[in-house]
Design a protein around this motif. Sequence first.
Motif, PDB file in Angstrom:
ATOM      1  N   VAL A 103       0.728  -1.178   0.063  1.00  0.00           N
ATOM      2  CA  VAL A 103       0.157   0.009   0.028  1.00  0.00           C
ATOM      3  C   VAL A 103       0.762   1.340  -0.100  1.00  0.00           C
ATOM      4  O   VAL A 103       0.556   2.135  -0.769  1.00  0.00           O
ATOM      5  CB  VAL A 103      -0.984   0.146   1.224  1.00  0.00           C
ATOM      6  N   ARG A 104       1.860   1.311   0.851  1.00  0.00           N
ATOM      7  CA  ARG A 104       2.849   2.455   0.891  1.00  0.00           C
ATOM      8  C   ARG A 104       3.375   2.652  -0.359  1.00  0.00           C
ATOM      9  O   ARG A 104       3.506   3.977  -0.949  1.00  0.00           O
ATOM     10  CB  ARG A 104       3.743   2.536   2.199  1.00  0.00           C
ATOM     11  N   ASN A 105       4.020   1.738  -0.822  1.00  0.00           N
ATOM     12  CA  ASN A 105       4.662   1.702  -2.290  1.00  0.00           C
ATOM     13  C   ASN A 105       3.690   2.248  -3.521  1.00  0.00           C
ATOM     14  O   ASN A 105       3.945   3.074  -4.390  1.00  0.00           O
ATOM     15  CB  ASN A 105       5.448   0.657  -2.644  1.00  0.00           C
ATOM     16  N   ALA A 106       2.522   1.694  -3.260  1.00  0.00           N
ATOM     17  CA  ALA A 106       1.535   2.113  -4.305  1.00  0.00           C
ATOM     18  C   ALA A 106       0.934   3.541  -4.123  1.00  0.00           C
ATOM     19  O   ALA A 106       0.776   4.402  -5.231  1.00  0.00           O
ATOM     20  CB  ALA A 106       0.132   1.041  -4.217  1.00  0.00           C
ATOM     21  N   PHE A 107       0.900   4.232  -3.005  1.00  0.00           N
ATOM     22  CA  PHE A 107       0.662   5.395  -2.878  1.00  0.00           C
ATOM     23  C   PHE A 107       1.993   6.286  -3.459  1.00  0.00           C
ATOM     24  O   PHE A 107       1.776   7.393  -4.124  1.00  0.00           O
ATOM     25  CB  PHE A 107       0.582   5.429  -1.352  1.00  0.00           C
ATOM     26  N   ALA A 108       3.036   5.789  -3.098  1.00  0.00           N
ATOM     27  CA  ALA A 108       4.142   6.772  -3.677  1.00  0.00           C
ATOM     28  C   ALA A 108       4.141   6.668  -5.145  1.00  0.00           C
ATOM     29  O   ALA A 108       4.834   7.617  -5.946  1.00  0.00           O
ATOM     30  CB  ALA A 108       5.742   6.226  -3.244  1.00  0.00           C
ATOM     31  N   ALA A 109       3.975   5.346  -5.650  1.00  0.00           N
ATOM     32  CA  ALA A 109       4.056   5.161  -7.105  1.00  0.00           C
ATOM     33  C   ALA A 109       2.709   5.963  -7.772  1.00  0.00           C
ATOM     34  O   ALA A 109       2.946   6.014  -9.170  1.00  0.00           O
ATOM     35  CB  ALA A 109       3.857   3.668  -7.656  1.00  0.00           C
ATOM     36  N   GLY A 110       2.051   6.521  -7.102  1.00  0.00           N
ATOM     37  CA  GLY A 110       0.675   7.121  -7.682  1.00  0.00           C
ATOM     38  C   GLY A 110      -0.417   6.449  -8.217  1.00  0.00           C
ATOM     39  O   GLY A 110      -1.222   6.715  -8.879  1.00  0.00           O
ATOM     40  N   HIS A 111      -0.385   5.030  -7.540  1.00  0.00           N
ATOM     41  CA  HIS A 111      -1.367   4.084  -7.872  1.00  0.00           C
ATOM     42  C   HIS A 111      -2.753   4.242  -6.995  1.00  0.00           C
ATOM     43  O   HIS A 111      -3.763   3.811  -7.267  1.00  0.00           O
ATOM     44  CB  HIS A 111      -1.177   2.700  -8.006  1.00  0.00           C
ATOM     45  N   LEU A 112      -2.525   4.930  -5.837  1.00  0.00           N
ATOM     46  CA  LEU A 112      -3.345   5.230  -4.791  1.00  0.00           C
ATOM     47  C   LEU A 112      -3.245   6.334  -4.594  1.00  0.00           C
ATOM     48  O   LEU A 112      -1.863   7.020  -4.331  1.00  0.00           O
ATOM     49  CB  LEU A 112      -3.263   4.221  -3.491  1.00  0.00           C
ATOM     50  N   ASP A 113      -4.505   7.398  -4.012  1.00  0.00           N
ATOM     51  CA  ASP A 113      -4.203   8.578  -3.509  1.00  0.00           C
ATOM     52  C   ASP A 113      -4.148   8.455  -1.971  1.00  0.00           C
ATOM     53  O   ASP A 113      -4.268   7.248  -1.502  1.00  0.00           O
ATOM     54  CB  ASP A 113      -5.312   9.460  -3.946  1.00  0.00           C
ATOM     55  N   GLU A 114      -3.986   9.436  -1.404  1.00  0.00           N
ATOM     56  CA  GLU A 114      -3.776   9.170   0.209  1.00  0.00           C
ATOM     57  C   GLU A 114      -5.000   8.799   0.795  1.00  0.00           C
ATOM     58  O   GLU A 114      -4.731   7.832   1.705  1.00  0.00           O
ATOM     59  CB  GLU A 114      -3.273  10.576   1.005  1.00  0.00           C
ATOM     60  N   GLY A 115      -6.119   9.173   0.507  1.00  0.00           N
ATOM     61  CA  GLY A 115      -7.314   8.517   1.091  1.00  0.00           C
ATOM     62  C   GLY A 115      -7.350   6.939   0.629  1.00  0.00           C
ATOM     63  O   GLY A 115      -7.886   6.230   1.875  1.00  0.00           O
ATOM     64  N   GLU A 116      -7.206   6.730  -0.505  1.00  0.00           N
ATOM     65  CA  GLU A 116      -7.496   5.331  -0.750  1.00  0.00           C
ATOM     66  C   GLU A 116      -6.438   4.511  -0.084  1.00  0.00           C
ATOM     67  O   GLU A 116      -6.653   3.293   0.573  1.00  0.00           O
ATOM     68  CB  GLU A 116      -7.238   5.270  -2.274  1.00  0.00           C
ATOM     69  N   ALA A 117      -5.086   4.940   0.219  1.00  0.00           N
ATOM     70  CA  ALA A 117      -4.276   4.172   0.983  1.00  0.00           C
ATOM     71  C   ALA A 117      -4.804   4.102   2.294  1.00  0.00           C
ATOM     72  O   ALA A 117      -4.554   2.918   2.781  1.00  0.00           O
ATOM     73  CB  ALA A 117      -2.828   4.885   0.885  1.00  0.00           C
ATOM     74  N   TRP A 118      -5.158   5.081   3.056  1.00  0.00           N
ATOM     75  CA  TRP A 118      -5.404   4.983   4.655  1.00  0.00           C
ATOM     76  C   TRP A 118      -6.724   4.070   4.522  1.00  0.00           C
ATOM     77  O   TRP A 118      -6.848   2.868   5.383  1.00  0.00           O
ATOM     78  CB  TRP A 118      -5.767   6.094   4.972  1.00  0.00           C
ATOM     79  N   GLN A 119      -7.625   4.061   3.679  1.00  0.00           N
ATOM     80  CA  GLN A 119      -8.898   3.289   3.649  1.00  0.00           C
ATOM     81  C   GLN A 119      -8.278   1.436   3.314  1.00  0.00           C
ATOM     82  O   GLN A 119      -8.927   0.899   4.278  1.00  0.00           O
ATOM     83  CB  GLN A 119      -9.620   3.420   2.552  1.00  0.00           C
ATOM     84  N   LEU A 120      -7.363   1.492   2.535  1.00  0.00           N
ATOM     85  CA  LEU A 120      -7.089  -0.098   2.405  1.00  0.00           C
ATOM     86  C   LEU A 120      -6.168  -0.403   3.419  1.00  0.00           C
ATOM     87  O   LEU A 120      -6.338  -1.707   4.096  1.00  0.00           O
ATOM     88  CB  LEU A 120      -6.089   0.102   1.358  1.00  0.00           C
ATOM     89  N   LEU A 121      -5.279   0.242   4.243  1.00  0.00           N
ATOM     90  CA  LEU A 121      -4.621   0.248   5.485  1.00  0.00           C
ATOM     91  C   LEU A 121      -5.522  -0.204   6.619  1.00  0.00           C
ATOM     92  O   LEU A 121      -5.158  -1.094   7.479  1.00  0.00           O
ATOM     93  CB  LEU A 121      -3.718   1.300   5.636  1.00  0.00           C
TER      94      LEU A 121
END
Length: 199
Positions: A103-121
């Motif tokens: 998830v963290r790397n997908a956020f950094a790579a631009g595949h997820l925005d911050e809100g999507e990343a936290w929701q998945l986490l």
Amino acid sequence: MLRGPKVEEKYPVPLTTHQLWIVSLCAPVNRGSEASRTTLYPFKRIDDKRARRWLTENWEISSQDDVLDSLNGLAERGYRAQIAERFGLSPLAWDVALYVDVVRNAFAAGHLDEGEAWQLLWNVVRPTAAAYGSWKEYADDYLLGRIVWMGMLRGTPDEDFPAPQAVSDKHIRTLLEAPDSPWVMVPWQAIGEQDRHRA
């Protein structure tokens, strides 16, 4: 070699206690000195290309759909299913650490925005908090998963890929004991207490 700005310059707001707890679930995976263990972004310096390369090389991820497929696999069965079939053990911590790292790397790579990343986490918080009573218990199960996974690599082309177990053991000891470790900064039980902002 050109280096990006420090992560705090792009993301200056410190994580809350709950956010730091969640990010810290992948601390055992992130042994390198360039890893950030106190931000959603996985590196100390902004390097989106590195995150994209890491996802492609290690997970064959190049899109948001790939991210979600990999995360669903880790959440539903993960490596623990293979380990359970062969050894009767089910080390959830191993899969959770990998899940949070993706998830963290997908956020950094631009595949997820911050809100999507936290929701998945947040999806892994409840089962993880219910399964363990301390960072030590979580660490022990993570190490168990790692040892079994390394054993499953014997005789394959990836046999020499992982760092030696002694390196991982030392890193875990540091996470459990060092004053600047996120595990020391935010105790295990903090996830069950009221969230608060950190200085």
